[in-house]
Design an enzyme around this catalytic site. Structure first.
Site, PDB file in Angstrom:
ATOM      1  N   GLU A   1       0.724  -0.851  -0.018  1.00 36.25           N
ATOM      2  CA  GLU A   1      -0.276  -0.120   0.485  1.00 36.25           C
ATOM      3  C   GLU A   1       0.884   1.209  -0.030  1.00 36.25           C
ATOM      4  O   GLU A   1       0.461   1.897   1.118  1.00 36.25           O
ATOM      5  CB  GLU A   1      -1.324   0.037   0.969  1.00 36.25           C
ATOM      6  CG  GLU A   1      -2.196  -1.024   0.946  1.00 36.25           C
ATOM      7  CD  GLU A   1      -3.150  -0.957  -0.186  1.00 36.25           C
ATOM      8  OE1 GLU A   1      -3.061   0.280  -0.891  1.00 36.25           O
ATOM      9  OE2 GLU A   1      -4.049  -1.660  -0.265  1.00 36.25           O
TER      10      GLU A   1
ATOM     11  N   GLU B   1      -4.094 -10.551   0.418  1.00 34.65           N
ATOM     12  CA  GLU B   1      -4.651 -10.797   1.432  1.00 34.65           C
ATOM     13  C   GLU B   1      -6.388 -10.662   0.986  1.00 34.65           C
ATOM     14  O   GLU B   1      -6.746 -10.598  -0.543  1.00 34.65           O
ATOM     15  CB  GLU B   1      -4.349  -8.912   2.064  1.00 34.65           C
ATOM     16  CG  GLU B   1      -3.420  -8.616   2.809  1.00 34.65           C
ATOM     17  CD  GLU B   1      -3.136  -7.251   3.291  1.00 34.65           C
ATOM     18  OE1 GLU B   1      -4.557  -6.251   3.703  1.00 34.65           O
ATOM     19  OE2 GLU B   1      -2.776  -6.292   3.104  1.00 34.65           O
TER      20      GLU B   1
HETATM   21  C1  IPT Z   1      -5.027  -3.364   3.657  1.00 34.25           C
HETATM   22  C2  IPT Z   1      -3.820  -3.758   4.280  1.00 34.25           C
HETATM   23  O1  IPT Z   1      -3.273  -3.646   3.176  1.00 34.25           O
HETATM   24  C3  IPT Z   1      -3.526  -3.929   5.377  1.00 34.25           C
HETATM   25  O2  IPT Z   1      -2.378  -3.580   5.697  1.00 34.25           O
HETATM   26  C4  IPT Z   1      -4.408  -4.027   6.262  1.00 34.25           C
HETATM   27  O3  IPT Z   1      -4.617  -2.843   7.247  1.00 34.25           O
HETATM   28  C5  IPT Z   1      -6.188  -4.604   5.653  1.00 34.25           C
HETATM   29  O4  IPT Z   1      -5.659  -4.078   4.617  1.00 34.25           O
HETATM   30  C6  IPT Z   1      -7.319  -4.374   6.646  1.00 34.25           C
HETATM   31  O5  IPT Z   1      -8.263  -4.825   6.224  1.00 34.25           O
HETATM   32  S1  IPT Z   1      -5.823  -1.955   2.821  1.00 34.25           S
HETATM   33  C7  IPT Z   1      -7.002  -2.477   1.919  1.00 34.25           C
HETATM   34  C8  IPT Z   1      -8.142  -2.979   2.298  1.00 34.25           C
HETATM   35  C9  IPT Z   1      -7.465  -1.002   0.852  1.00 34.25           C
END
Ligand code: IPT
Length: 965
Positions: free
Chosen positions: A399, A475
């Site tokens: 990010e 993620e």
């Molecule tokens: C994403 C981040 O990369 C991670 O660090 C964490 O904050 C996560 O969200 C929490 O949901 S950012 C993304 C959802 C835009």
């Protein structure tokens, strides 16, 4: 400009090199240091060796100083907790001055470095009053040459650490801000430029080794009879490959002038072939987690024992991969990953997420002033970790938007280590990377990507390049509080599309901080003026590493072997990347209403990775009582991370016609249930505008006594009862209370707007017809015409009280329901529940893979899941019957079709109002809610929408239950 605000990487630091174990003399400087904390930067002067620090505090090093009473932890996700004015930071810049006097052993000699493995966020270092330099890059090592400055006997090290620096702009990860010298400090007597770079490939069934190091050095691998000069490439035919599943390591020694470096070599080759990521020629699938480095007591200074324990818990739950979100971890973690076997995506300490909130204006990732610091961070990551076989991919960071500095980091990485693909999610064009990565893409989008049919990029060249890349979810499935749901459906996509090579769940651990009263704090609990509350509580395990219920779901969904039973045939599918099934054995048992009646072991041939086998099961006769067959795959022998008998997966099949587990859509109901309640006429809504006459005094139906006017159950088998005829609300989960996308309202807000939490009940009619009591109630909330007409038909067989409940939504419903249930307040002196249904843990419509049909017993207290932010939890699914018992007596409850049960010592309103578990106090009643239907958990917090079958839309529904002893 203050040195801590200089956007460069610092000064005086030696070029980065691999973290190694060597026989070079080393002196750990960890221990009790003198410490002084100030809320802003004080004048220097404390670095003088004779400075009197006797009135300073003591502080353990390594440590995160806010965990020791100096300053406070502070949590923000994206927001910078200071004005965005790079590279500057405010005058309020908490500063920790550290001093250590140490004795140099008399035998000490030779060139020496002082190594810091991690200092957050900027340190200026002096030895014996002479400045060594300045380092930034919190989760990265820094070495200073100190040979000439060391004195025999007493030496004094002084380190000034600033919480905020220009580096903070590159360290905006979603976690606590925790300054300090949080990793080891060591004095090492080794040449300042000695380094080794191991290239250990596995090609055509053979190891191929080349070790780069100083000329003239020798590499020895005794086990393989290898002894070669560094720099030379040798093929080693007998070498076995390394993988996360079979982490074969070979001990090696590199003999350099004056130093012997011990290595653990794993042979493996990572490549992308035909758009698929392969290791040693095989497609791999990441069943991964994002792992932050956190300890509830020590903050970012995580003890070694905990690192190992974390990995053991992961292995035991079929997790095979780690993304080191969002910075390189403690190096000992990577040593353990080599040894225990994990695929690791090693990520640079690099995130500038807060710039997203200002449309990426001034993003340091695209600011030439930050180029050196950006490259420096990437170099320190790659150089430190380059020798670990577990690291199969480099990640530029998280990010940080897009920018020329990221491109430079990628180019440098590719040049320095072409053996590993480069990852970075933040640039959708994938111009700088080798792997297409997304976070939180919905199931539908992942499916399109799986088909290589994603929405094209504007640039056709970049589009074609990206479309040919393997895909990972760096993620997915945010685990905030109770959730996520929807994991099996992602897994199906990884199974179906070669390109979809798995992902990394968000995230491994809840970052709660243990407070003096024994509770865990989250954002806002430490007086932060700006914070992101519960968003830091989003792990699969509690801060003490106790699994949350979802970890059982992960365990099942990430099963390396899949078992399915259909038509008396068991199919075993080997889903390992590499292993065959020779280390497994398969047990079965047969249960009648949850009681084991037969069990045994199945003889299953060894199945190679990617293959399946089918086994005809003996015909097992059905039975009157519900009969289930369970097959389990377990480890035959102890291994490094679990004992013999450890279960990897299971499956269940019903041998009783018409019984099943409600996996997706919940069953609609037949008109007449086995309890024999014939459905009487349904009063039409139009005829219900007047309140029907009460039927006189209290009404008795078997063991139940009803209020004559409201028709509510008021006594049951002599107990006072409080009866809520209809519930549509639950204590919001973290996922209910938040969405990612600012254009959609979260469910909690929609439910509260619709008044699901403040329903009112109008008795329409209480009628006695023969032996049936019919109670009709109109349920609705203030200010809306969305209502639910609820009709209870109560009967008894003399012992039990039986209800058929018909529910019909009326008016305009624009929100889903949280649940469709009824609640009873029973005497508090109930203690235990035994049930036949899904267990042993909780089950929700979209998170129930791990639950299995059985007979279970738990105390009421143990049915609760102590989420750090209290919320809906603990529902037991598909309950056929349950028995509550305690000093008050016994109550048996049946559901038809099966009901979900939540049993608590507090009300839903109390659960919803609590902010920490300690706010919940057992009352005088036990509250039991029988749910006919429930809304799924989903994972909307980070964007993926809930899948439609789990989204409880208002609907007409009938269900039945009975109460009695
Ligand atoms: C994403 C981040 O990369 C991670 O660090 C964490 O904050 C996560 O969200 C929490 O949901 S950012 C993304 C959802 C835009």
């Amino acid at each position: 400009m203050n040195y801590w605000e200089d956007p460069g990487p610092g000064y005086g630091v030696l070029p980065p090199r691999a973290a190694v174990r060597s026989d070079a003399p080393r002196l750990s400087l960890n221990g009790r240091w003198r410490f002084r904390w100030t809320p802003s930067v004080p004048p220097a002067g404390f670095e003088a060796p004779d400075f009197d620090d006797s009135d300073w505090d003591w502080l353990p090093v390594p440590s995160s100083w806010p965990m020791h009473g100096h300053g406070s932890p502070a949590y923000t996700n994206q927001k910078y907790p200071f004005p965005v004015d790079p590279p500057y930071v405010p005058d309020e810049n908490p500063t920790g001055d550290h001093r250590l006097a140490f004795e140099l052993p008399s035998s000490w000699s030779g060139p020496t470095v002082l190594r810091f493995d991690g200092v957050d966020s900027c340190a200026r270092v002096w030895l014996n009053g002479v400045e060594l330099g300045v380092t930034r890059g919190s989760r990265l090592p820094a070495e200073f040459a100190v040979g000439d400055l060391l004195r025999p006997g007493r030496n004094v090290l002084a380190v000034r650490v600033h919480q905020w620096s220009s580096g903070s702009y590159l360290e905006d990860q979603d976690m606590w801000w925790l300054p300090g010298i949080f990793r080891d400090v060591t004095l090492i007597s080794r040449p300042v430029d000695a380094d080794v770079f191991v290239h250990a490939d596995y090609v055509d069934g053979s190891g191929v080794l080349r070790v780069e190091s100083a000329p003239g050095a020798i590499v020895r691998i005794p086990e393989l009879d290898v002894e070669v000069p560094t720099g030379r490439t040798v093929a080693i035919p007998g070498a076995e490959p390394w993988s996360a599943e079979a982490p074969r390591l070979y001990d090696a020694v590199v003999e350099l002038p004056g130093e012997r470096i011990a290595l653990r070599i794993g042979f493996r080759t990572v490549e992308i072939v035909d758009g698929v990521l392969r290791v040693n020629g095989r497609r791999i699938v990441f069943h991964g987690v994002n792992r932050h480095e956190h300890d509830p007591v020590f903050g970012r200074a995580v003890p070694l024992e905990r690192l190992r324990e974390e990995l053991l818990v992961m292995k035991r739950h079929n997790i095979n991969a780690i993304r080191t979100s969002h910075y390189p971890p403690d190096t000992r973690l990577l040593e353990l990953c080599d040894e225990l076997g994990f695929w690791v995506m090693d990520e640079c300490d690099y995130e500038s997420h807060g710039f997203m909130l200002i449309d990426w204006r001034g993003n340091p990732a695209d600011d030439p002033r930050f180029l050196d610091a950006s490259l420096d961070r990437m170099r320190r990551t790659v150089e430190r970790d380059k020798n670990h076989p577990c690291v199969v991919m480099w990640s530029l960071g998280n990010e940080a938007g897009v920018g020329s500095n990221l491109s430079a980091m990628a180019a440098w990485t590719r040049e320095r280590d072409p053996s590993r693909p480069v990852h970075y999610e933040g640039d959708l064009t994938c111009a700088d990377v080798d792997v297409y990565s997304r976070m939180y893409a919905s199931h539908a989008e992942v499916e399109a990507i799986g088909k290589r049919a994603e929405k094209p990029l504007d640039d056709p060249v970049l589009d074609a390049r990206r479309r040919a890349m393997p895909f990972v979810l760096c993620e997915y499935s945010h685990a905030g509080g109770n959730g996520p749901g929807g994991l099996p459906e992602y897994e199906e996509l990884f199974d179906s599309y070669e390109r979809c090579q798995g992902g990394f769940l968000w995230e491994w651990m809840e970052h709660g901080i243990l407070r003096a009263d024994g509770s865990y704090g989250y954002g806002g609990d430490f007086g932060e003026e700006l914070h992101d509350g519960t968003y830091v509580l989003d792990g699969l395990v509690f801060p003490d590493l106790t699994p949350q219920p979802v970890l059982a779901e992960v365990h099942k969904v990430y099963e390396p072997v899949r078992l399915t039973i259909a038509d008396e045939v068991l199919t075993v599918t080997n889903r390992y990347d590499v292993l065959d099934t020779s280390h497994l054995c398969f047990h079965w048992d047969l249960t009648d209403e949850g009681v084991v009646v037969q069990s045994g072991t199945l003889d299953i041939p060894v199945i190679a990775s990617g293959e399946s086998a089918t086994i005809k099961l003996p015909a097992l006769p059905p039975q009157d009582r519900e009969r289930w067959l369970t097959v389990r795959a377990v480890l035959t022998q102890d291994c490094a991370w679990a004992g013999a008998g450890h279960e990897l997966t299971f499956t269940q099949a019903s041998l009783t016609p018409g019984t099943s587990i409600g996996r997706l859509a919940q069953p609609e109901v037949a008109a007449v249930g086995p309890m024999g309640i014939a459905r009487a006429h349904t009063a039409s809504a139009g005829a219900l505008s007047t309140t029907a006459a009460a039927v006189g005094g209290e009404v008795e139906v078997g063991p139940g006594v009803f209020h004559p006017v409201t028709g509510r159950l008021v006594r049951l088998q002599g107990w006072d009862v409080e009866h809520v005829p209809l519930e549509l609300w639950r204590a919001p989960t973290q996922h209910d209370a938040r969405t990612w996308d600012a254009t959609t309202l979260d469910r909690k807000t929609r439910w509260v707007d619709a008044g699901l939490d403040r329903l009112r009940y109008r008795t329409v009619a209480v009628e006695r017809t023969g032996d049936e009591l019919v109670v009709t109630t109109m349920v609705g909330a203030a200010a809306t015409d969305a209502r639910v007409l609820t009709t209870y038909r109560w009967r008894s067989d003399g012992e039990r009280l039986m209800a058929e409940v018909e529910v019909e939504p009326l008016g305009e419903w624009t929100v889903p329901w949280a649940r469709l249930g009824v609640t009873f307040g029973l005497p508090g002196r109930l203690h235990t529940m035994t049930w036949f249904g899904l267990g042993p843990g909780q089950a929700y419509p979209d998170s129930r893979s791990a639950a299995r049909i059985g007979r279970y017993t738990s105390t009421i207290d143990d049915l609760q899941v102590p989420y750090l932010y209290p919320q809906e939890n603990g529902a037991r699914g598909d309950v056929r019957w349950a028995e509550l018992s305690g000093a008050a007596g016994k109550l048996r409850l049946t559901g038809d079709p099966h009901v979900a049960l939540t049993v608590r010592r507090w009300t839903t309103a109390e659960l919803a109002a609590a902010e920490h578990p300690a706010d919940l106090h057992p009352g005088d009643q036990v509250w039991i809610t029988l749910d006919a239907l429930q809304h799924g958990l989903g994972s909307p917090t980070s964007g993926a929408p809930i899948l439609p079958p789990h989204d409880l839309q208002p609907r007409k529904h009938t269900f039945r239950f009975s109460l009695g002893s």
